[in-house]
Design a protein around this motif. Structure first.
Motif, PDB file in Angstrom:
ATOM      1  N   ASN A 208      49.401  33.689  50.529  1.00 42.33           N
ATOM      2  CA  ASN A 208      50.230  33.331  49.371  1.00 42.33           C
ATOM      3  C   ASN A 208      49.925  34.176  48.135  1.00 42.33           C
ATOM      4  OD1 ASN A 208      51.670  31.302  50.702  1.00 42.33           O
ATOM      5  ND2 ASN A 208      50.150  29.739  50.208  1.00 42.33           N
ATOM      6  N   TYR A 209      48.825  34.923  48.173  1.00 40.45           N
ATOM      7  CA  TYR A 209      48.432  35.760  47.036  1.00 40.45           C
ATOM      8  C   TYR A 209      48.046  37.143  47.564  1.00 40.45           C
ATOM      9  CZ  TYR A 209      48.211  31.176  44.826  1.00 40.45           C
ATOM     10  OH  TYR A 209      48.519  29.915  44.370  1.00 40.45           O
ATOM     11  N   PRO A 210      49.020  37.889  48.064  1.00 41.70           N
ATOM     12  CA  PRO A 210      48.689  39.173  48.705  1.00 41.70           C
ATOM     13  C   PRO A 210      47.997  40.170  47.782  1.00 41.70           C
ATOM     14  CG  PRO A 210      51.057  38.954  48.328  1.00 41.70           C
ATOM     15  CD  PRO A 210      50.456  37.608  48.071  1.00 41.70           C
ATOM     16  N   ASP A 211      48.269  40.057  46.481  1.00 41.41           N
ATOM     17  CA  ASP A 211      47.644  40.969  45.519  1.00 41.41           C
ATOM     18  C   ASP A 211      46.360  40.402  44.933  1.00 41.41           C
ATOM     19  OD1 ASP A 211      49.749  42.782  45.848  1.00 41.41           O
ATOM     20  OD2 ASP A 211      50.959  41.730  44.332  1.00 41.41           O
ATOM     21  N   GLY A 212      45.929  39.238  45.432  1.00 42.82           N
ATOM     22  CA  GLY A 212      44.740  38.589  44.899  1.00 42.82           C
ATOM     23  C   GLY A 212      45.056  37.783  43.649  1.00 42.82           C
ATOM     24  N   ALA A 213      44.032  37.228  43.035  1.00 40.92           N
ATOM     25  CA  ALA A 213      44.203  36.429  41.823  1.00 40.92           C
ATOM     26  C   ALA A 213      42.896  36.417  41.046  1.00 40.92           C
ATOM     27  CB  ALA A 213      44.609  34.995  42.174  1.00 40.92           C
ATOM     28  N   ALA A 214      43.020  36.303  39.738  1.00 42.08           N
ATOM     29  CA  ALA A 214      41.853  36.167  38.852  1.00 42.08           C
ATOM     30  C   ALA A 214      42.229  35.172  37.770  1.00 42.08           C
ATOM     31  CB  ALA A 214      41.446  37.509  38.262  1.00 42.08           C
ATOM     32  N   ASP A 215      42.294  33.905  38.157  1.00 47.77           N
ATOM     33  CA  ASP A 215      42.793  32.823  37.313  1.00 47.77           C
ATOM     34  C   ASP A 215      41.605  31.992  36.816  1.00 47.77           C
ATOM     35  OD1 ASP A 215      43.917  30.459  36.307  1.00 47.77           O
ATOM     36  OD2 ASP A 215      45.553  30.462  37.755  1.00 47.77           O
ATOM     37  N   ASN A 216      41.410  31.957  35.519  1.00 49.90           N
ATOM     38  CA  ASN A 216      40.280  31.262  34.927  1.00 49.90           C
ATOM     39  C   ASN A 216      40.618  29.855  34.428  1.00 49.90           C
ATOM     40  OD1 ASN A 216      38.311  33.362  35.209  1.00 49.90           O
ATOM     41  ND2 ASN A 216      39.358  34.462  33.561  1.00 49.90           N
ATOM     42  N   THR A 217      41.799  29.362  34.808  1.00 42.96           N
ATOM     43  CA  THR A 217      42.231  28.028  34.390  1.00 42.96           C
ATOM     44  C   THR A 217      42.427  27.096  35.567  1.00 42.96           C
ATOM     45  OG1 THR A 217      43.333  28.890  32.402  1.00 42.96           O
ATOM     46  CG2 THR A 217      44.032  26.722  33.180  1.00 42.96           C
ATOM     47  N   HIS A 218      43.025  27.605  36.639  1.00 42.75           N
ATOM     48  CA  HIS A 218      43.383  26.771  37.787  1.00 42.75           C
ATOM     49  C   HIS A 218      42.368  26.930  38.919  1.00 42.75           C
ATOM     50  CE1 HIS A 218      47.171  27.586  35.550  1.00 42.75           C
ATOM     51  NE2 HIS A 218      47.225  26.264  35.653  1.00 42.75           N
ATOM     52  N   PHE A 219      42.411  25.973  39.847  1.00 41.09           N
ATOM     53  CA  PHE A 219      41.372  25.870  40.865  1.00 41.09           C
ATOM     54  C   PHE A 219      41.894  26.195  42.250  1.00 41.09           C
ATOM     55  CE2 PHE A 219      40.796  22.489  37.654  1.00 41.09           C
ATOM     56  CZ  PHE A 219      39.719  23.047  36.990  1.00 41.09           C
ATOM     57  N   GLN A 220      40.969  26.631  43.112  1.00 37.61           N
ATOM     58  CA  GLN A 220      41.228  26.563  44.541  1.00 37.61           C
ATOM     59  C   GLN A 220      40.614  25.271  45.053  1.00 37.61           C
ATOM     60  OE1 GLN A 220      39.057  29.592  46.909  1.00 37.61           O
ATOM     61  NE2 GLN A 220      38.459  30.463  44.931  1.00 37.61           N
ATOM     62  N   ALA A 221      40.745  25.006  46.347  1.00 33.58           N
ATOM     63  CA  ALA A 221      40.414  23.683  46.875  1.00 33.58           C
ATOM     64  C   ALA A 221      39.014  23.221  46.474  1.00 33.58           C
ATOM     65  CB  ALA A 221      40.563  23.681  48.395  1.00 33.58           C
ATOM     66  N   HIS A 222      38.027  24.076  46.628  1.00 26.29           N
ATOM     67  CA  HIS A 222      36.648  23.662  46.346  1.00 26.29           C
ATOM     68  C   HIS A 222      36.483  23.218  44.899  1.00 26.29           C
ATOM     69  CE1 HIS A 222      32.362  23.362  46.802  1.00 26.29           C
ATOM     70  NE2 HIS A 222      32.138  24.252  45.858  1.00 26.29           N
ATOM     71  N   GLY A 223      37.075  23.963  43.983  1.00 28.43           N
ATOM     72  CA  GLY A 223      36.977  23.601  42.573  1.00 28.43           C
ATOM     73  C   GLY A 223      37.696  22.308  42.259  1.00 28.43           C
ATOM     74  N   ALA A 224      38.887  22.124  42.847  1.00 28.06           N
ATOM     75  CA  ALA A 224      39.633  20.888  42.625  1.00 28.06           C
ATOM     76  C   ALA A 224      38.827  19.681  43.091  1.00 28.06           C
ATOM     77  CB  ALA A 224      40.973  20.948  43.351  1.00 28.06           C
ATOM     78  N   ILE A 225      38.157  19.826  44.226  1.00 28.23           N
ATOM     79  CA  ILE A 225      37.337  18.731  44.756  1.00 28.23           C
ATOM     80  C   ILE A 225      36.182  18.420  43.813  1.00 28.23           C
ATOM     81  CG2 ILE A 225      35.720  18.131  46.607  1.00 28.23           C
ATOM     82  CD1 ILE A 225      37.643  19.714  48.502  1.00 28.23           C
TER      83      ILE A 225
END
Length: 263
Positions: A208-225
């Motif tokens: 879903n993110y072929p170019d990668g991401a560097a988002d300092n506001t939103h989480f991936q699963a581990h962070g959301a948990i």
């Protein structure tokens, strides 16, 4: 900075009308993109409201109404608060967490001033929940991933967390100080380890993110948990065993076909 006031919530907790009648209690979440539930097209992006159920007892259910891009003002102006108030009932819980988009001075549809209109809008949530014999809880905004060049973290939400703390005290509303607890977590982890919590991805790592991401506001699963763990510690109906489990796997989360708050 004050520590999260989960104990204040717990000490005030008694058997609710919902428990007395056998009705399942619902935790409603009014918030922004940091709390929202995301869809399969967004994997692995997730919000803490999407993970909250992991840390609640089986008799609790979560209705995550958090909306990407919402402020306390726009959420109410769009009728989203009215939807919650139409569904919430005695013994239910309303978590109210805004500020990320209230801070946007350039957008009059979302901007609120921390000591005036921000508090005015938050009172709508508190008063509405209480009128329906539900329990409002204020949740200060989760901190962003912000580090100086020397690796020291810094706060990013200005006066909004203090405004929520003052409102909680003035209205005798329980407060979960997520700003303080998340800042402490990011500080302990440091600049590199926090990338595993936020939406930092290498190119090609996720479809879903072929170019990668560097988002300092939103989480991936581990962070959301892990952020949900911080929130749930102050929520009635929390599962103490789950809260003590340091190894909650990412695959406990599910992603629906569409974002429910936007459907």
């Amino acid at each position: 900075m004050r520590a999260a006031l989960g104990g204040a919530v717990a000490s005030a907790y008694q058997m609710s009308p919902a428990e007395a009648t056998g009705r399942r209690r619902t935790v409603f979440v009014a918030g922004d993109s940091t709390a929202a539930t995301y869809a399969t097209a967004d994997v692995p992006r997730a919000g803490w409201g999407q993970a909250l159920h992991v840390f609640l007892r089986p008799e609790m259910t979560v209705e995550n109404a958090a909306l990407s891009g919402a402020s306390s003002k726009s959420f109410a102006d769009l009728g989203r608060l009215d939807r919650i108030l139409a569904a919430i009932g005695p013994g239910d819980v309303l978590l109210v967490s805004f500020a990320h988009n209230d801070e946007k001075t350039e957008d009059p549809a979302r901007y609120t001033e921390p000591w005036t209109t921000f508090q005015d809008y938050l009172r709508l949530y508190l008063d509405g929940a209480r009128a329906r014999k539900a329990r409002p809880i204020l949740v200060t905004p989760v901190e962003r991933r912000r580090f100086r060049a020397d690796g020291t973290p810094y706060l990013s939400h200005g006066e909004y967390p203090d405004s929520m703390r003052a409102l909680a005290e003035a209205t005798r509303t329980p407060l979960i100080d997520l700003t303080a607890s998340s800042f402490a977590l990011w500080s302990a982890l440091g600049p590199e380890a926090t990338k595993d919590h936020f939406l930092w991805l290498d190119p090609g790592e996720e479809p879903n993110y072929p170019d990668g991401a560097a988002d300092n506001t939103h989480f991936q699963a581990h962070g959301a948990i892990e952020v949900a763990r911080l929130v749930a510690a102050g929520v009635p109906g929390r599962d103490r065993c789950a809260l003590r489990d340091p190894d909650i796997p990412d695959d406990v989360l599910t992603w629906p076909p569409t974002r429910p708050a936007e459907s």
